[in-house]
Design a protein around this motif. Structure first.
Motif, short mmCIF file in Angstrom:
data_model
loop_
_atom_site.label_atom_id
_atom_site.label_comp_id
_atom_site.label_asym_id
_atom_site.label_seq_id
_atom_site.Cartn_x
_atom_site.Cartn_y
_atom_site.Cartn_z
N ARG A 7 69.77 68.74 47.90
CA ARG A 7 68.77 69.76 47.58
C ARG A 7 67.67 69.17 46.71
O ARG A 7 67.91 68.28 45.91
CB ARG A 7 69.43 70.92 46.85
CG ARG A 7 70.44 71.61 47.76
CD ARG A 7 70.87 72.89 47.19
NE ARG A 7 69.69 73.71 46.94
CZ ARG A 7 69.72 74.95 46.55
NH1 ARG A 7 70.86 75.54 46.34
NH2 ARG A 7 68.63 75.63 46.35
N VAL A 8 66.48 69.72 46.87
CA VAL A 8 65.33 69.28 46.10
C VAL A 8 64.94 70.41 45.16
O VAL A 8 64.97 71.57 45.54
CB VAL A 8 64.15 68.93 47.03
CG1 VAL A 8 62.94 68.52 46.22
CG2 VAL A 8 64.54 67.81 47.97
N ASP A 9 64.58 70.06 43.95
CA ASP A 9 64.16 71.04 42.96
C ASP A 9 62.94 71.81 43.49
O ASP A 9 61.94 71.20 43.86
CB ASP A 9 63.80 70.30 41.67
CG ASP A 9 63.44 71.22 40.52
OD1 ASP A 9 63.09 72.39 40.76
OD2 ASP A 9 63.51 70.76 39.37
N PRO A 10 63.01 73.14 43.53
CA PRO A 10 61.89 73.95 44.02
C PRO A 10 60.58 73.70 43.26
O PRO A 10 59.50 73.75 43.85
CB PRO A 10 62.36 75.39 43.84
CG PRO A 10 63.83 75.31 43.78
CD PRO A 10 64.16 73.96 43.20
N ALA A 29 64.95 73.25 55.79
CA ALA A 29 66.31 73.00 55.31
C ALA A 29 67.23 72.44 56.39
O ALA A 29 68.06 71.58 56.11
CB ALA A 29 66.89 74.28 54.73
N ALA A 30 67.09 72.92 57.62
CA ALA A 30 68.00 72.49 58.69
C ALA A 30 67.95 70.98 58.91
O ALA A 30 68.97 70.34 59.16
CB ALA A 30 67.68 73.24 59.98
N ASP A 31 66.75 70.41 58.83
CA ASP A 31 66.59 68.97 59.03
C ASP A 31 66.44 68.21 57.72
O ASP A 31 66.29 66.99 57.73
CB ASP A 31 65.37 68.69 59.92
CG ASP A 31 65.57 69.19 61.33
OD1 ASP A 31 66.72 69.15 61.82
OD2 ASP A 31 64.58 69.62 61.95
N ILE A 45 64.12 63.76 53.33
CA ILE A 45 64.65 63.89 51.98
C ILE A 45 66.01 63.21 52.00
O ILE A 45 66.88 63.58 52.77
CB ILE A 45 64.78 65.36 51.57
CG1 ILE A 45 63.41 66.02 51.59
CG2 ILE A 45 65.44 65.48 50.19
CD1 ILE A 45 63.44 67.52 51.41
N ARG A 46 66.15 62.18 51.17
CA ARG A 46 67.39 61.42 51.12
C ARG A 46 67.99 61.50 49.72
O ARG A 46 67.32 61.18 48.75
CB ARG A 46 67.14 59.95 51.49
CG ARG A 46 66.64 59.79 52.91
CD ARG A 46 66.50 58.33 53.30
NE ARG A 46 65.81 58.24 54.57
CZ ARG A 46 64.73 57.48 54.79
NH1 ARG A 46 64.25 56.72 53.83
NH2 ARG A 46 64.17 57.47 55.97
N ASP A 47 69.24 61.92 49.65
CA ASP A 47 69.94 62.06 48.37
C ASP A 47 69.13 62.90 47.38
O ASP A 47 69.08 62.60 46.18
CB ASP A 47 70.25 60.69 47.76
CG ASP A 47 71.16 59.87 48.65
OD1 ASP A 47 72.09 60.46 49.24
OD2 ASP A 47 70.95 58.65 48.76
N GLY A 48 68.46 63.94 47.90
CA GLY A 48 67.70 64.85 47.05
C GLY A 48 66.33 64.34 46.66
O GLY A 48 65.62 64.98 45.88
N ILE A 49 65.92 63.19 47.20
CA ILE A 49 64.63 62.59 46.84
C ILE A 49 63.72 62.59 48.07
O ILE A 49 64.04 61.97 49.08
CB ILE A 49 64.81 61.14 46.34
CG1 ILE A 49 65.71 61.14 45.11
CG2 ILE A 49 63.45 60.50 46.03
CD1 ILE A 49 66.17 59.77 44.70
N PRO A 50 62.57 63.28 47.98
CA PRO A 50 61.62 63.25 49.09
C PRO A 50 61.02 61.85 49.24
O PRO A 50 60.58 61.25 48.27
CB PRO A 50 60.53 64.25 48.68
CG PRO A 50 61.14 65.07 47.59
CD PRO A 50 62.16 64.18 46.92
#
Length: 62
Positions: A7-10, A29-31, A45-50
């Protein structure tokens, strides 16, 4: 159970723009990607990092 690392911080998403067009991005979110409709690119987005590199982006086909 959802993996919190994906997840990425909104608040971060509100600040990010497409490096090519400087336009708004939408979260898919799906991809687990950030989409630039104007540039027709999807940033992973990999490991929460765009990953905001044009060379890493996937081209969106019609």
């Amino acid at each position: 159970m959802e993996d919190r690392t994906s997840r990425v911080d909104p608040k971060l998403l509100e600040l990010l723009v497409c490096p090519l067009t400087k336009g708004r991005l939408s979260y898919h979110a799906a991809d687990n990607e950030l989409i630039s409709e104007k540039a027709r690119l999807a940033y992973p987005i990999r490991d929460g990092i765009p990953i905001m590199l044009i060379s890493e982006a996937r081209k969106i086909e019609d």
